[in-house]
Scaffold this motif. Structure first.
Motif, short mmCIF file in Angstrom:
data_model
loop_
_atom_site.label_atom_id
_atom_site.label_comp_id
_atom_site.label_asym_id
_atom_site.label_seq_id
_atom_site.Cartn_x
_atom_site.Cartn_y
_atom_site.Cartn_z
N ASP A 250 33.14 44.53 40.99
CA ASP A 250 33.00 45.08 42.40
C ASP A 250 31.93 46.17 42.34
N TRP B 147 42.02 40.70 33.64
CA TRP B 147 41.38 40.14 34.99
C TRP B 147 41.16 41.32 35.88
N ARG B 148 42.09 42.05 36.19
CA ARG B 148 41.86 43.47 37.13
C ARG B 148 40.73 44.22 36.81
N HIS C 189 38.16 43.50 34.96
CA HIS C 189 36.89 42.70 35.37
C HIS C 189 36.57 42.66 36.87
N HIS C 190 37.82 42.64 37.36
CA HIS C 190 37.66 42.49 39.03
C HIS C 190 36.92 43.87 39.53
N GLN C 191 37.41 45.02 38.77
CA GLN C 191 36.84 46.39 39.08
C GLN C 191 35.68 46.67 38.88
N ALA D 127 31.56 36.12 39.60
CA ALA D 127 32.87 36.45 39.58
C ALA D 127 33.87 35.37 40.35
N ASP E 229 37.10 34.18 38.10
CA ASP E 229 38.54 34.41 38.63
C ASP E 229 39.23 32.91 38.37
#
Length: 215
Positions: free
Chosen positions: A82, A74-75, A77-79, A17, A21
């Motif tokens: 998580d 990106w958002r 992928h971030h979710q 992660a 980023d």
């Protein structure tokens, strides 16, 4: 924490992660670096500077569009990360083409900014985006299939459907770019394509599952 609970070397979700980023941050920064700067003569004349800025409208539109698209990818992928508690080798492997395309996007953005109505420039950009979001969809599918995500797999499958739909939408725009000089306008409708496509694919998955479960 016991030794058995530690992830296999090279399969740490946190490290993956953090690395992802960093690639996104660099790519989004390079979008601005690729913008053309005015020369000394233009910078000292209000009229010349205004003409330069107006002439570069395609570059600014391409920059803003690519930035928003990268931000949204990106958002998502971030979710996803998580929700992921462990990695598989396939999940880690698919980050290579995914991040390759993320890092590459500033180049087709600069090309398209130089000639935004050029069909080859639009095809290069749309093709890169289509491949990127299809890699994103593959990561979501793998996270569910391998049981990597412990939180709401149905929602992840729904989001995967949205990504597949956006990939198809960009591929379609690449084909239409050779017929319509302003096919790039379709990209602004990508959220609508994602929402409608996700609902359609979710229904098709449900019907398929119901058919398979019938004895």
């Amino acid at each position: 924490m016991s030794t058995d609970a530690r992830p296999e070397p090279g399969l740490s979700p946190e490290r993956l992660a953090f690395f992802t980023d960093a690639i996104f941050a660099i790519a989004m920064t390079l979008l601005a670096v690729e913008l053309e700067h005015p020369d000394d003569k233009q910078i000292h004349s209000g009229g010349a500077l205004w003409e330069f800025l107006v002439d570069q409208w395609g570059s600014y539109l391409a920059f803003a569009l690519a930035f928003v698209l990268l931000w949204s990818v990106w958002r998502r992928h971030h979710q996803l990360m998580d929700r992921v508690r462990r990695l598989s080798r396939a999940f880690a492997f698919w980050h290579a083409p995914f991040l390759l395309l993320v890092a590459f996007l500033p180049f087709p953005t600069a090309v398209m900014g130089a000639s935004i109505t050029n069909p080859m420039a639009q095809t290069l950009f749309a093709g890169t985006m289509a491949a990127m979001v299809c890699c994103e969809a593959t990561l979501k599918e793998l996270s569910v299939a391998a049981g990597l995500a412990t939180d709401d797999p149905a929602a992840i499958r729904h989001h995967a459907g949205a990504s597949w739909s956006v990939g198809l939408w960009f591929a379609l725009s690449a084909a239409l770019a050779w017929l319509l000089p302003y096919a790039y306008v379709m990209w602004f409708l990508a959220p609508l394509a994602a929402a409608c496509g996700a609902r359609l694919l979710t229904r098709l998955r449900g019907r398929r599952a119901a058919t398979v479960s019938v004895p």
